[in-house]
Enzyme design. Structure first.
Site, short mmCIF file in Angstrom:
data_model
loop_
_atom_site.label_atom_id
_atom_site.label_comp_id
_atom_site.label_asym_id
_atom_site.label_seq_id
_atom_site.Cartn_x
_atom_site.Cartn_y
_atom_site.Cartn_z
N LYS A 1 53.57 15.37 40.50
CA LYS A 1 52.27 15.98 40.77
C LYS A 1 52.42 17.33 41.49
CE LYS A 1 50.80 12.44 43.14
NZ LYS A 1 52.06 11.65 43.14
N ARG B 1 62.76 14.66 52.78
CA ARG B 1 61.68 14.00 53.52
C ARG B 1 62.13 12.66 54.08
NH1 ARG B 1 56.43 14.30 49.78
NH2 ARG B 1 56.28 12.21 50.66
N ARG C 1 43.66 8.19 46.66
CA ARG C 1 44.71 7.19 46.52
C ARG C 1 44.17 5.77 46.62
NH1 ARG C 1 49.21 10.55 48.33
NH2 ARG C 1 51.19 9.50 48.12
N ARG D 1 56.54 2.37 48.93
CA ARG D 1 55.44 3.25 48.52
C ARG D 1 55.02 2.97 47.08
NH1 ARG D 1 58.28 8.61 49.70
NH2 ARG D 1 56.43 9.61 48.88
N ARG E 1 65.13 14.62 45.62
CA ARG E 1 64.06 15.56 45.98
C ARG E 1 64.41 16.37 47.23
NH1 ARG E 1 57.70 14.10 46.20
NH2 ARG E 1 58.26 12.55 47.77
P1 ADP Z 1 54.26 11.50 47.43
O1 ADP Z 1 53.64 12.41 46.45
O2 ADP Z 1 55.72 11.56 47.48
O3 ADP Z 1 53.71 10.11 47.40
P2 ADP Z 1 52.58 12.64 49.51
O4 ADP Z 1 53.13 13.89 50.08
O5 ADP Z 1 51.45 12.71 48.59
O6 ADP Z 1 53.82 11.91 48.88
O7 ADP Z 1 52.20 11.63 50.67
C1 ADP Z 1 53.08 11.31 51.71
C2 ADP Z 1 52.44 10.27 52.61
O8 ADP Z 1 51.26 10.82 53.22
C3 ADP Z 1 51.96 9.00 51.93
O9 ADP Z 1 52.98 8.04 51.78
C4 ADP Z 1 50.88 8.53 52.91
O10 ADP Z 1 51.44 7.95 54.07
C5 ADP Z 1 50.24 9.85 53.33
N1 ADP Z 1 49.12 10.22 52.44
C6 ADP Z 1 49.06 11.32 51.63
N2 ADP Z 1 47.91 11.36 50.95
C7 ADP Z 1 47.22 10.25 51.31
C8 ADP Z 1 45.96 9.70 50.93
N3 ADP Z 1 45.17 10.29 50.03
N4 ADP Z 1 45.58 8.52 51.53
C9 ADP Z 1 46.35 7.92 52.44
N5 ADP Z 1 47.54 8.37 52.83
C10 ADP Z 1 47.99 9.53 52.28
P1 ADP Z 2 54.93 14.00 43.48
O1 ADP Z 2 54.23 15.22 44.01
O2 ADP Z 2 54.18 13.32 42.38
O3 ADP Z 2 55.35 13.07 44.56
P2 ADP Z 2 57.15 15.82 42.94
O4 ADP Z 2 56.53 16.93 42.17
O5 ADP Z 2 57.47 16.05 44.36
O6 ADP Z 2 56.28 14.49 42.76
O7 ADP Z 2 58.48 15.38 42.14
C1 ADP Z 2 59.38 14.39 42.66
C2 ADP Z 2 60.82 14.83 42.38
O8 ADP Z 2 61.07 14.81 40.97
C3 ADP Z 2 61.15 16.25 42.83
O9 ADP Z 2 62.50 16.27 43.26
C4 ADP Z 2 60.95 17.09 41.58
O10 ADP Z 2 61.76 18.26 41.59
C5 ADP Z 2 61.39 16.13 40.50
N1 ADP Z 2 60.64 16.30 39.24
C6 ADP Z 2 59.33 16.64 39.10
N2 ADP Z 2 58.98 16.67 37.81
C7 ADP Z 2 60.10 16.33 37.10
C8 ADP Z 2 60.38 16.17 35.70
N3 ADP Z 2 59.43 16.37 34.77
N4 ADP Z 2 61.64 15.80 35.35
C9 ADP Z 2 62.59 15.59 36.29
N5 ADP Z 2 62.38 15.71 37.62
C10 ADP Z 2 61.15 16.08 38.02
#
Ligand code: ADP
Ligand code: ADP
Ligand code: ADP
Length: 214
Positions: A13, A156, A88, A167, A123
């Site tokens: 995303k 992270r 979420r 998660r 990542r």
């Molecule tokens: P990822 O895309 O890797 O899941 P995010 O950066 O979106 O991670 O979120 C990291 C953490 O921040 C989540 O695991 C949660 O603890 C918190 N968080 C982010 N967005 C939300 C949301 N919309 N509702 C509740 N917790 C959230």
């Molecule tokens: P989210 O925001 O949904 O948590 P990220 O965009 O942070 O996901 O992507 C998670 C990890 O996967 C990052 O290390 C990113 O560089 C990698 N990634 C994202 N899209 C792709 C893809 N299409 N193929 C392979 N790796 C990807």
């Protein structure tokens, strides 16, 4: 254009948000980035959120909904925005609806859990901007450094495998129900729902998105 990016942690995303921001000139609203900024600044919210996030759990709906409403009210969101990591939970989605915030497109990123675990292990992020890299699939130009600022990339705290699996469990329990929620919204004519194959390479996923959104 108002867009929701829906998908598991690591589905891509944030990566595609970067692409969409550049292409459509709309701001990314990443609740995860907002929370990490609060942690860095040491605000009361940050102090409260840190423990929950490091444990891989969700921050309370009340706090998150407040953050997002405040952000959407800002002038740069007038032409649209990109919600990344929000909503979420069903109450978070209901809050959008109750506040009359209409969404044009909901985009589901479909990626299997085992691929997610592999992605999270590689990542690397630039904390200042939220730019995301992967050591193999999307490497920075210079190892360990952000392409734009040259600053250090970090891993992270919540990307260790055990926390990632937790998660993912929470995603399936609390966030996946939003698929049916927004499909029903689409059937009622309130939004458009798209599901895309998030397992393809980064550029191929961007191309799918560009095709969907025009
Ligand atoms: P990822 O895309 O890797 O899941 P995010 O950066 O979106 O991670 O979120 C990291 C953490 O921040 C989540 O695991 C949660 O603890 C918190 N968080 C982010 N967005 C939300 C949301 N919309 N509702 C509740 N917790 C959230
Ligand atoms: P989210 O925001 O949904 O948590 P990220 O965009 O942070 O996901 O992507 C998670 C990890 O996967 C990052 O290390 C990113 O560089 C990698 N990634 C994202 N899209 C792709 C893809 N299409 N193929 C392979 N790796 C990807
Ligand atoms: P897709 O067709 O988007 O790839 P899936 O194959 O995952 O979706 O479909 C899962 C289930 O959801 C199927 O029973 C499908 O008929 C149903 N479904 C797909 N799109 C919609 C929609 N817009 N509204 C209600 N149900 C839908």
């Amino acid at each position: 254009m108002r867009i929701i990016l829906l998908g598991a942690p690591g589905a891509g995303k944030g990566t595609q948000a970067q692409f969409l921001m550049d292409k459509y000139g709309i701001p990314q609203i990443s609740t995860g980035d907002m929370l990490r900024a609060a942690i860095k600044e040491g605000t009361p919210l940050g102090l409260e959120a840190k423990k929950v996030m490091d444990a891989g759990q969700l921050v309370s709906d009340e706090i998150i909904i407040g953050l997002v409403k405040e952000r959407i009210a800002k002038a740069d969101c007038e032409k649209g925005f990109l919600l990344d990591g929000f909503p979420r939970t069903i109450p978070q989605a209901d809050a959008m609806k109750d506040n009359g915030i209409q969404i044009d497109h909901v985009i589901e990123f479909d990626v299997a859990d085992e691929i997610i675990v592999e992605r999270m292990a590689g990542r690397r992020v630039h904390p200042g901007s939220g730019r995301v890299y992967h050591v193999v699939y999307n490497p920075p130009k210079e190892e360990g450094k952000d392409d734009v600022t040259g600053e250090e990339l970090v891993i992270r705290a919540d990307d260790v495998e055990e926390t990632v699996r937790k998660r993912l469990g929470i995603y399936h329990d609390q966030t996946k129900p939003l698929v049916d929620y927004y499909r029903a919204e689409a059937d009622a004519g309130n939004t458009q729902y798209h599901k895309l194959d998030g397992t393809q390479a980064v550029d191929a996923v961007s191309a799918q998105l560009a095709g969907l959104l025009g």
